[in-house]
Design a protein around this motif. Structure first.
Motif, PDB file in Angstrom:
ATOM      1  N   GLY A 165      -7.760  -4.675  -1.879  1.00  0.00           N
ATOM      2  CA  GLY A 165      -6.577  -5.057  -1.117  1.00  0.00           C
ATOM      3  C   GLY A 165      -6.863  -6.192  -0.171  1.00  0.00           C
ATOM      4  N   ARG A 166      -8.008  -6.112   0.515  1.00  0.00           N
ATOM      5  CA  ARG A 166      -8.393  -7.166   1.453  1.00  0.00           C
ATOM      6  C   ARG A 166      -8.653  -8.478   0.723  1.00  0.00           C
ATOM      7  NH1 ARG A 166      -7.103  -8.080   6.282  1.00  0.00           N
ATOM      8  NH2 ARG A 166      -6.250  -9.744   5.008  1.00  0.00           N
ATOM      9  N   SER A 167      -9.284  -8.408  -0.456  1.00  0.00           N
ATOM     10  CA  SER A 167      -9.581  -9.639  -1.199  1.00  0.00           C
ATOM     11  C   SER A 167      -8.311 -10.303  -1.697  1.00  0.00           C
ATOM     12  CB  SER A 167     -10.512  -9.341  -2.374  1.00  0.00           C
ATOM     13  OG  SER A 167      -9.847  -8.623  -3.389  1.00  0.00           O
ATOM     14  N   LEU A 168      -7.233  -9.526  -1.797  1.00  0.00           N
ATOM     15  CA  LEU A 168      -5.947 -10.074  -2.219  1.00  0.00           C
ATOM     16  C   LEU A 168      -5.059 -10.414  -1.020  1.00  0.00           C
ATOM     17  CD1 LEU A 168      -5.276  -7.773  -5.311  1.00  0.00           C
ATOM     18  CD2 LEU A 168      -5.920 -10.196  -5.325  1.00  0.00           C
ATOM     19  N   GLY A 169      -5.664 -10.455   0.160  1.00  0.00           N
ATOM     20  CA  GLY A 169      -4.975 -10.980   1.332  1.00  0.00           C
ATOM     21  C   GLY A 169      -4.260  -9.978   2.205  1.00  0.00           C
ATOM     22  N   LEU A 170      -4.502  -8.674   1.988  1.00  0.00           N
ATOM     23  CA  LEU A 170      -3.781  -7.660   2.753  1.00  0.00           C
ATOM     24  C   LEU A 170      -4.723  -6.888   3.677  1.00  0.00           C
ATOM     25  CD1 LEU A 170      -1.595  -6.211  -0.124  1.00  0.00           C
ATOM     26  CD2 LEU A 170      -0.905  -7.872   1.610  1.00  0.00           C
ATOM     27  N   PRO A 171      -4.225  -6.442   4.827  1.00  0.00           N
ATOM     28  CA  PRO A 171      -5.031  -5.542   5.651  1.00  0.00           C
ATOM     29  C   PRO A 171      -5.288  -4.249   4.888  1.00  0.00           C
ATOM     30  CG  PRO A 171      -2.769  -5.630   6.459  1.00  0.00           C
ATOM     31  CD  PRO A 171      -2.891  -6.686   5.401  1.00  0.00           C
ATOM     32  N   ALA A 172      -6.424  -3.606   5.155  1.00  0.00           N
ATOM     33  CA  ALA A 172      -6.793  -2.443   4.354  1.00  0.00           C
ATOM     34  C   ALA A 172      -7.617  -1.453   5.159  1.00  0.00           C
ATOM     35  CB  ALA A 172      -7.564  -2.881   3.108  1.00  0.00           C
ATOM     36  N   ILE A 173      -7.424  -0.186   4.825  1.00  0.00           N
ATOM     37  CA  ILE A 173      -8.141   0.915   5.468  1.00  0.00           C
ATOM     38  C   ILE A 173      -8.622   1.871   4.388  1.00  0.00           C
ATOM     39  CG2 ILE A 173      -7.954   2.879   7.052  1.00  0.00           C
ATOM     40  CD1 ILE A 173      -5.689   1.409   8.478  1.00  0.00           C
ATOM     41  N   ALA A 174      -9.872   2.318   4.498  1.00  0.00           N
ATOM     42  CA  ALA A 174     -10.403   3.392   3.662  1.00  0.00           C
ATOM     43  C   ALA A 174     -10.636   4.599   4.562  1.00  0.00           C
ATOM     44  CB  ALA A 174     -11.710   2.973   3.001  1.00  0.00           C
ATOM     45  N   VAL A 175     -10.232   5.783   4.107  1.00  0.00           N
ATOM     46  CA  VAL A 175     -10.380   6.981   4.941  1.00  0.00           C
ATOM     47  C   VAL A 175     -10.992   8.105   4.127  1.00  0.00           C
ATOM     48  CG1 VAL A 175      -7.960   7.631   4.477  1.00  0.00           C
ATOM     49  CG2 VAL A 175      -9.187   8.658   6.407  1.00  0.00           C
ATOM     50  N   SER A 176     -11.963   8.786   4.742  1.00  0.00           N
ATOM     51  CA  SER A 176     -12.692   9.859   4.083  1.00  0.00           C
ATOM     52  C   SER A 176     -12.800  11.059   5.013  1.00  0.00           C
ATOM     53  CB  SER A 176     -14.107   9.395   3.699  1.00  0.00           C
ATOM     54  OG  SER A 176     -14.057   8.238   2.893  1.00  0.00           O
TER      55      SER A 176
END
Length: 250
Positions: A113-124
């Protein structure tokens, strides 16, 4: 309405994904595009040698016969009618700490998502047998509210790890750096029914660099770890010495 693209690496039927989707749908327009099965450890792999198929489940989730990265790439570059505002990956069943981010499909989905220009969050959710998915969902809800007036840097993904406890038992949020593990345990060797050798990848190593300021330390203290990560793997402080070595190699 904020448009959220939600994905994961545990598959579209995973309890963590369903919990987070239900929570986010209370205040956002959510589209779920996730793998058709567990693709943990898929990292940033893309499917290039055969076409991808996206189907829609009865609950409206899209499931794709590919990797987490495939899911996000497909969603943003062709599947969705409009681009989302943010990509969120998770809730992963188990932690993604330190070196885990190199292998994690959860983190890879956010990275795409970030590489395509969007802010992104991963949650575990940091447990081998996670139970308190609602805690992680609340953490993401609070983080989104806190981030609302701000913009994540263009090259940054937030890697969030949440203790597997009721929300009231959390001891706060902490901005952290990635820790480091000891090397992985040896592979486990066995035999198939015909007597041929087979191998299972061994478990990850225990924490090595886990002092104050690391994601490992925050979790051990009962706090939510929020680590900014990025895809630039360049060792910048080694460039000057390397330039000298390159000159000597001429």
């Amino acid at each position: 309405m904020r448009r959220i693209l939600l994905s994961n690496d545990d598959g579209y039927t995973a309890a963590g994904l369903q919990c987070l989707a239900e929570r986010l749908m209370g205040f956002a327009d959510v589209t779920v595009v996730a793998p058709d099965r567990d693709r943990s450890g898929a990292s940033n792999s893309l499917t290039l040698l055969h076409p991808l198929r996206a189907e829609r489940a009865a609950n409206g989730f899209f499931y794709v016969d590919g990797t987490p990265t495939d899911c996000v790439h497909l969603a943003i570059t062709g599947l969705l009618a409009s681009e989302p505002d943010i990509v969120i990956s998770g809730i992963n069943h188990g932690a993604n700490l330190g070196d885990d981010v190199l292998y994690s499909g959860t983190v890879a989905a956010a990275m795409e998502g970030r590489s395509l220009g969007l802010p992104a969050i991963a949650v575990s959710l940091a447990s081998a047998q996670p139970r308190h998915f609602a805690t992680a969902a609340t953490v993401i809800e609070r983080l989104l509210a806190a981030l609302q007036p701000h913009t994540l840097p263009a090259d940054t993904v937030l890697n969030v790890n949440v203790p597997d406890v009721p929300y009231a038992e959390l001891r706060g949020f902490e901005a952290t750096r990635l820790g480091h593990r000891h090397k992985a345990e040896p592979v486990v060797r066995g035999q198939d029914p015909r007597g041929r050798p087979i191998y299972w990848v061994g478990p990850p190593g225990l924490a090595a660099d886990a002092g104050p300021g690391t994601d490992f330390h925050a979790l051990a203290a009962g706090r939510v770890s929020v680590t900014p990560i990025h895809a630039d793997l360049t060792r910048h402080n080694a460039l000057q010495a390397l330039r000298h070595w390159c000159e000597e190699a001429l």
